[in-house]
Design a protein around this motif. Structure first.
Motif, short mmCIF file in Angstrom:
data_model
loop_
_atom_site.label_atom_id
_atom_site.label_comp_id
_atom_site.label_asym_id
_atom_site.label_seq_id
_atom_site.Cartn_x
_atom_site.Cartn_y
_atom_site.Cartn_z
N LEU A 49 0.88 -1.11 0.08
CA LEU A 49 -0.01 0.22 0.15
C LEU A 49 0.93 1.36 -0.12
O LEU A 49 1.91 1.38 0.36
CB LEU A 49 -0.95 0.01 1.10
N GLN A 56 -9.63 3.38 1.86
CA GLN A 56 -8.96 3.63 0.43
C GLN A 56 -8.38 2.06 0.13
O GLN A 56 -8.28 1.87 -1.18
CB GLN A 56 -7.67 4.44 0.37
N SER A 57 -8.27 1.22 0.91
CA SER A 57 -7.81 -0.05 0.56
C SER A 57 -8.71 -1.20 1.13
O SER A 57 -8.28 -2.28 1.34
CB SER A 57 -6.23 -0.16 1.33
N GLN A 100 -0.49 -0.54 -4.73
CA GLN A 100 -1.57 0.76 -4.74
C GLN A 100 -1.11 1.81 -4.29
O GLN A 100 -0.22 1.79 -3.40
CB GLN A 100 -2.60 0.19 -3.99
N SER A 102 -2.08 6.14 -3.79
CA SER A 102 -3.43 6.89 -3.81
C SER A 102 -3.99 7.53 -4.98
O SER A 102 -5.12 7.76 -5.27
CB SER A 102 -3.32 7.96 -2.61
N SER A 103 -2.95 8.19 -5.88
CA SER A 103 -3.25 8.85 -7.04
C SER A 103 -2.26 8.70 -8.15
O SER A 103 -1.18 8.25 -7.86
CB SER A 103 -3.32 10.45 -6.62
N GLY A 123 -9.04 1.72 -8.35
CA GLY A 123 -9.74 1.32 -7.43
C GLY A 123 -11.06 2.29 -7.50
O GLY A 123 -12.22 1.77 -7.13
N HIS A 127 -11.85 11.21 -8.71
CA HIS A 127 -10.88 11.59 -7.62
C HIS A 127 -11.92 12.28 -6.78
O HIS A 127 -12.15 13.47 -7.11
CB HIS A 127 -9.67 12.30 -8.10
N LEU A 226 -6.64 5.71 -6.37
CA LEU A 226 -6.20 4.53 -5.98
C LEU A 226 -5.95 3.25 -7.28
O LEU A 226 -6.23 2.38 -7.28
CB LEU A 226 -7.48 3.80 -5.23
N TYR A 228 -3.88 0.45 -9.11
CA TYR A 228 -3.01 -0.89 -8.67
C TYR A 228 -2.04 -0.89 -9.63
O TYR A 228 -2.34 -0.64 -11.08
CB TYR A 228 -4.20 -1.93 -8.59
N TRP A 253 -13.84 -5.09 -3.41
CA TRP A 253 -14.53 -3.90 -3.62
C TRP A 253 -16.14 -3.88 -3.99
O TRP A 253 -16.67 -3.20 -3.54
CB TRP A 253 -14.01 -3.16 -4.84
#
Length: 345
Positions: A49, A56-57, A100, A102-103, A123, A127, A226, A228, A253
């Motif tokens: 992560l 977020q995860s 993963q 965040s952005s 994910g 945004h 998110l 991957y 998810w």
């Protein structure tokens, strides 16, 4: 706190630009999931992560706890990130199999540096990051930023610059000041706006009711949250492993979307340090960004080349790549894993 914390866009510049050239050499080694297996026949996979565990995860945490990965034959170990952990470097070096962030700018900047990682799924489709302001001096549109003082960490400058560029606002009409990573400058009136994720309930709860919000996505800065990713080598040599990972992830998810209360319970049982109320509120705010018309059409994890290209073009206009050529789209994303798992997402 760092920009990759849920209340911030991740370390977009710091993650990619700080990766040493030695990572490129190390990336030639085989990833840990490429061979061997556990005693029960499961293939071990290390998932890195970009930040600490949170909503977020939640997809991967649910997939581990509900056994979705095990049903795919995988033993997935989730490694938490943090302010001093460079997840992209760990994946690029082969110390983790998949990651993963965040952005998406983290991966764009890595591609510009020649780091061999590619996005394989996202994910969420839109945004939830934007700029918040106090109720007494609400800022609701990009034009409202003219003549205002915007607080940003040094790695967040690229985002406000991108927002100004996308909306035709000259840079000299806005004062951007370097701040720390806490909300205090906004609460005390030192700045007129500051960046936050709309899904970060604990951060936003400190603001008075009626605060303003200028979203990046709605105002021309369409970043993916998110994403991957895996190395080019991993995608080429272990596609079936990544397909199994994405299938389990998609189930995680989807479960969180359809069963939010149970999903939050799973999250806080796995990580008891988390506050259930915050995570439940955060998940409720995140899900409309995660599941959109794009997921209805392309399934969970779908990526649009048009959106990727728009990101590349906009960041190039604000010199986010530090003088290096903008990356081409094939060095940023690989759709092969999504294509192979379409029926399961």
């Amino acid at each position: 706190m760092n920009l990759c914390k849920p209340s911030r866009l991740p370390r977009a510049a710091a993650v990619a630009l700080g990766i040493a050239l030695s990572v490129l050499v190390a990336a030639c080694g085989g990833p840990s999931g490429s061979s061997g297996g556990s005693d029960d026949g499961l293939v071990p996979v290390t998932h890195q992560l970009g930040w600490i565990a949170s909503t977020q995860s939640i997809g991967e945490i649910v997939a581990v706890e509900k056994g979705f990965f095990r049903e795919e034959g995988l033993d997935v170990a989730i490694e938490l990130g943090g302010p001093n952990i460079d997840g992209v470097a760990l994946v690029a070096s082969g110390r983790a199999d998949v990651g993963q962030v965040s952005s998406s700018p983290s991966l764009l900047l890595a591609a510009a540096q020649g780091i061999p990682v590619r996005a394989i799924a996202v994910g969420a489709q839109q945004h939830p990051y934007g700029y918040v302001s106090m109720p007494g001096s609400r800022l609701d549109t990009p034009d409202d930023l003219r003549g205002r003082k915007i607080g940003a960490t040094s790695t967040g400058f690229v985002l406000i610059n991108a927002l100004l560029e996308a909306n035709g606002i000259p840079r000299d009409e806005v004062e951007i000041v370097t701040t720390g990573t806490e909300i205090t400058p906004l609460l005390t009136g030192q700045v007129d706006a500051y960046g936050a994720w709309r899904s970060n309930a604990s951060w936003l709860r400190q603001l008075p009711e009626g605060y303003g919000f200028i979203g990046l996505w709605e105002n021309g800065v369409q970043l993916y949250p998110l994403p991957y990713y895996a190395t080019e080598k991993m995608i080429k040599e272990n596609p079936e492993l990544l397909q199994k990972f994405v299938r389990g992830l998609a189930r995680g998810w989807r479960f969180a979307h359809d069963n939010p209360e149970e999903a939050v319970d799973i999250l806080v049982r796995a990580y008891p340090n988390l506050n259930r109320e915050d995570e439940a509120e955060g998940l409720a705010a995140l899900m409309p960004y995660a599941f959109t018309e794009a997921t209805d059409t392309g399934g969970w994890g779908a990526m649009s080349d048009d959106i990727w290209q728009r990101q590349i073009d906009l960041l190039a206009k604000v010199d986010a790549f530090g003088g290096k050529p903008a990356p081409d789209i094939d060095s940023v994303r690989d759709n092969s894993i999504l294509d192979a798992t379409g029926d399961a997402r």
